[in-house]
Motif scaffolding. Structure first.
Motif, PDB file in Angstrom:
ATOM      1  N   LEU A 132      55.178  41.120  40.907  1.00  0.00           N
ATOM      2  CA  LEU A 132      55.692  41.838  42.081  1.00  0.00           C
ATOM      3  C   LEU A 132      55.535  43.409  41.795  1.00  0.00           C
ATOM      4  CD1 LEU A 132      58.194  41.579  43.771  1.00  0.00           C
ATOM      5  CD2 LEU A 132      59.721  42.314  42.085  1.00  0.00           C
ATOM      6  N   LEU A 133      55.076  43.671  40.656  1.00  0.00           N
ATOM      7  CA  LEU A 133      54.604  45.235  40.613  1.00  0.00           C
ATOM      8  C   LEU A 133      53.314  45.145  39.702  1.00  0.00           C
ATOM      9  CD1 LEU A 133      58.088  46.695  39.205  1.00  0.00           C
ATOM     10  CD2 LEU A 133      56.909  46.849  41.613  1.00  0.00           C
ATOM     11  N   PRO A 134      52.486  46.185  40.155  1.00  0.00           N
ATOM     12  CA  PRO A 134      51.098  46.011  39.269  1.00  0.00           C
ATOM     13  C   PRO A 134      51.256  45.600  37.741  1.00  0.00           C
ATOM     14  CG  PRO A 134      51.339  48.123  40.772  1.00  0.00           C
ATOM     15  CD  PRO A 134      52.676  47.181  40.829  1.00  0.00           C
ATOM     16  N   ASN A 135      50.389  44.924  37.334  1.00  0.00           N
ATOM     17  CA  ASN A 135      50.223  44.481  35.938  1.00  0.00           C
ATOM     18  C   ASN A 135      48.681  44.759  35.367  1.00  0.00           C
ATOM     19  OD1 ASN A 135      49.768  42.523  33.701  1.00  0.00           O
ATOM     20  ND2 ASN A 135      51.932  42.032  33.889  1.00  0.00           N
ATOM     21  N   GLU A 136      48.578  45.546  34.779  1.00  0.00           N
ATOM     22  CA  GLU A 136      47.231  45.893  34.276  1.00  0.00           C
ATOM     23  C   GLU A 136      46.694  44.777  33.353  1.00  0.00           C
ATOM     24  OE1 GLU A 136      44.900  47.722  35.584  1.00  0.00           O
ATOM     25  OE2 GLU A 136      43.451  47.282  34.202  1.00  0.00           O
ATOM     26  N   GLY A 137      47.410  44.211  32.800  1.00  0.00           N
ATOM     27  CA  GLY A 137      47.080  43.078  31.771  1.00  0.00           C
ATOM     28  C   GLY A 137      46.370  41.892  32.422  1.00  0.00           C
ATOM     29  N   PHE A 138      47.111  41.580  33.700  1.00  0.00           N
ATOM     30  CA  PHE A 138      46.387  40.333  34.534  1.00  0.00           C
ATOM     31  C   PHE A 138      45.260  40.999  35.170  1.00  0.00           C
ATOM     32  CE2 PHE A 138      48.884  36.885  34.098  1.00  0.00           C
ATOM     33  CZ  PHE A 138      50.207  36.876  34.221  1.00  0.00           C
ATOM     34  N   ALA A 139      45.331  42.161  35.567  1.00  0.00           N
ATOM     35  CA  ALA A 139      44.116  42.703  36.286  1.00  0.00           C
ATOM     36  C   ALA A 139      42.841  42.690  35.384  1.00  0.00           C
ATOM     37  CB  ALA A 139      44.572  44.065  36.988  1.00  0.00           C
ATOM     38  N   THR A 140      42.899  43.163  34.207  1.00  0.00           N
ATOM     39  CA  THR A 140      42.078  43.342  33.238  1.00  0.00           C
ATOM     40  C   THR A 140      41.328  41.955  32.932  1.00  0.00           C
ATOM     41  OG1 THR A 140      42.901  45.312  32.188  1.00  0.00           O
ATOM     42  CG2 THR A 140      41.226  44.093  31.097  1.00  0.00           C
ATOM     43  N   GLN A 141      42.427  40.985  32.608  1.00  0.00           N
ATOM     44  CA  GLN A 141      41.898  39.797  32.314  1.00  0.00           C
ATOM     45  C   GLN A 141      41.002  39.084  33.426  1.00  0.00           C
ATOM     46  OE1 GLN A 141      45.170  36.551  32.398  1.00  0.00           O
ATOM     47  NE2 GLN A 141      44.064  35.182  31.635  1.00  0.00           N
ATOM     48  N   HIS A 142      41.444  39.521  34.487  1.00  0.00           N
ATOM     49  CA  HIS A 142      40.674  38.511  35.798  1.00  0.00           C
ATOM     50  C   HIS A 142      39.461  39.453  36.175  1.00  0.00           C
ATOM     51  CE1 HIS A 142      44.315  36.501  36.144  1.00  0.00           C
ATOM     52  NE2 HIS A 142      43.779  35.505  36.953  1.00  0.00           N
ATOM     53  N   ARG A 143      39.404  40.601  35.641  1.00  0.00           N
ATOM     54  CA  ARG A 143      37.759  41.150  35.841  1.00  0.00           C
ATOM     55  C   ARG A 143      36.814  40.874  34.786  1.00  0.00           C
ATOM     56  NH1 ARG A 143      41.036  46.042  37.481  1.00  0.00           N
ATOM     57  NH2 ARG A 143      41.445  46.621  35.175  1.00  0.00           N
ATOM     58  N   ASP A 144      37.274  39.934  33.598  1.00  0.00           N
ATOM     59  CA  ASP A 144      36.162  39.606  32.779  1.00  0.00           C
ATOM     60  C   ASP A 144      35.334  38.576  33.199  1.00  0.00           C
ATOM     61  OD1 ASP A 144      35.661  39.131  29.687  1.00  0.00           O
ATOM     62  OD2 ASP A 144      35.780  37.145  30.612  1.00  0.00           O
ATOM     63  N   PRO A 145      34.065  38.849  33.231  1.00  0.00           N
ATOM     64  CA  PRO A 145      33.127  38.007  33.965  1.00  0.00           C
ATOM     65  C   PRO A 145      33.043  36.577  33.546  1.00  0.00           C
ATOM     66  CG  PRO A 145      32.077  40.166  33.401  1.00  0.00           C
ATOM     67  CD  PRO A 145      33.447  39.983  32.471  1.00  0.00           C
ATOM     68  N   SER A 146      33.180  36.251  32.236  1.00  0.00           N
ATOM     69  CA  SER A 146      33.214  34.916  31.599  1.00  0.00           C
ATOM     70  C   SER A 146      34.427  34.164  32.215  1.00  0.00           C
ATOM     71  CB  SER A 146      33.229  34.856  30.407  1.00  0.00           C
ATOM     72  OG  SER A 146      33.159  33.589  29.880  1.00  0.00           O
ATOM     73  N   GLY A 168      44.355  38.045  40.045  1.00  0.00           N
ATOM     74  CA  GLY A 168      44.787  38.823  39.065  1.00  0.00           C
ATOM     75  C   GLY A 168      45.823  40.109  39.559  1.00  0.00           C
ATOM     76  N   GLU A 169      45.554  40.530  40.501  1.00  0.00           N
ATOM     77  CA  GLU A 169      46.295  41.786  41.260  1.00  0.00           C
ATOM     78  C   GLU A 169      47.272  41.539  42.254  1.00  0.00           C
ATOM     79  OE1 GLU A 169      42.991  45.420  40.664  1.00  0.00           O
ATOM     80  OE2 GLU A 169      43.145  44.503  42.718  1.00  0.00           O
ATOM     81  N   THR A 170      47.734  40.265  42.265  1.00  0.00           N
ATOM     82  CA  THR A 170      48.865  39.856  43.461  1.00  0.00           C
ATOM     83  C   THR A 170      49.729  38.774  42.821  1.00  0.00           C
ATOM     84  OG1 THR A 170      47.220  38.143  44.244  1.00  0.00           O
ATOM     85  CG2 THR A 170      47.041  40.253  45.366  1.00  0.00           C
TER      86      THR A 170
END
Ligand SMILES: CNCC(=O)c1nnc(C(C)(C)C)o1
Length: 300
Positions: A193-207, A188-190
């Motif tokens: 090209l530039l940091p995207n909090e939306g993807f990062a947040t989505q990928h931190r969701d445990p389910s 989600g964090e890679t």
């Protein structure tokens, strides 16, 4: 829901204009599930598009199940869905893992495919998996790589995919969950090209992370149940099918080398390099090129 008869119920949705141009969307991951963004790529006045959550992810059940979950069973599911819709053939849209599955499906059932729109080409070759899960992308994101390593004991880090397999199939829910989030957040964090909090947040969701990580790792440790290089080796079967390949130059998840190798083996496919983009469909240049390709195929 479609009952596969193999213990999986597959969620699907059909959008747009009945009698429009038939299309199917193959999401990434595997294990990522389909999203409204993918649906929005298709003009509802011109397309009759089917989207579905592949086995074990999104709204398909059982959640995060690895039983009877393989590339070739997904290929069978796509044909089952096509026949359910009554389509003779359809445009197949796939990004990242979705491009892998699109190639596997089209090479198996070329007569069912009217066109291909592919993004972020991924064929599960050893070098591709090594780059992302052992060493390569880790040189571009050393800070994020340290977090990816955290759940893995030092003496297991020589083979990270295998080490994660053990963690992600552990009987201990806490071990599974911690490893799943670490694996999912790495991606989600890679992928932009530039940091995207939306993807990062989505990928931190445990389910979300549990299905995403378990299913991705399951497919990758088995190399998708394909021979090394199979999808590029067998491209002859689909060189007659109209196609557009869209690839971000700075895609760190599925580096451009694979798209280039596919392009060299399939010169008839239109090849669009986006010089200021990473991996994700949402990267401006990539989204624009995909919309252009999808619109052009509706006109044909
Ligand atoms: C190594 N996984 C590549 C892939 O299929 C992929 N990349 N991003 C995604 C999501 C958009 C589903 C996060 O999937």
């Amino acid at each position: 829901m479609m009952d596969t008869g193999e213990g999986h119920l597959v969620y699907w949705e059909r959008c747009g204009k009945p009698g429009g141009v038939p299309a199917v969307v193959l999401h990434g991951g595997p294990g990522g599930g389909c999203t409204p963004t993918q649906r929005q790529l298709f003009d509802p006045e011109r397309y009759d598009v089917l989207l579905f959550d592949q086995r074990g992810c999104g709204r398909s059940t059982p959640h995060a199940s690895l039983e009877n979950n393989t590339t070739w069973r997904l290929v069978d599911d796509i044909e089952r869905l096509r026949k359910m819709c009554g389509f003779e053939k359809w445009l197949v849209f796939g990004g990242s893992w979705g491009s892998t599955l699109a190639l596997a499906y089209a090479e198996t059932h070329p007569q069912s495919v009217s066109a291909l729109v592919l993004r972020g080409i991924f064929t599960l070759r050893k070098a591709e998996l090594h780059w992302y899960y052992q060493e390569g992308a880790s040189w571009l994101f050393p800070d994020k790589w340290e977090r990816f390593l955290e759940p893995v004991a030092e003496d297991q880090r020589h083979d990270l995919m295998s080490a994660y397999r053990k963690l992600l199939t552990s009987e201990d829910e806490e071990i599974r969950g911690r490893a799943a989030v670490a694996w999912s957040v790495w991606e989600g964090e890679t992928i932009t090209l530039l940091p995207n909090e939306g993807f990062a947040t989505q990928h931190r969701d445990p389910s979300y992370a549990l299905a995403f990580a378990r299913i991705e790792n399951h497919y990758f440790v088995h190399a998708g149940w394909m021979d090394e290089g199979q999808l590029i080796r067998d491209v002859e079967a689909i060189r007659h099918i109209p196609a557009v390949i869209v690839q971000g130059r700075y895609d760190t998840a599925t580096p451009v080398r694979t798209a280039w190798d596919l392009h060299r083996a399939w010169p008839e496919a239109e090849f669009v390099m986006i010089d200021d983009a990473g991996h994700a469909v949402s990267e401006p240049g990539i989204l624009s090129a995909l919309l252009d390709a999808v619109d052009r195929f509706a006109d044909k």
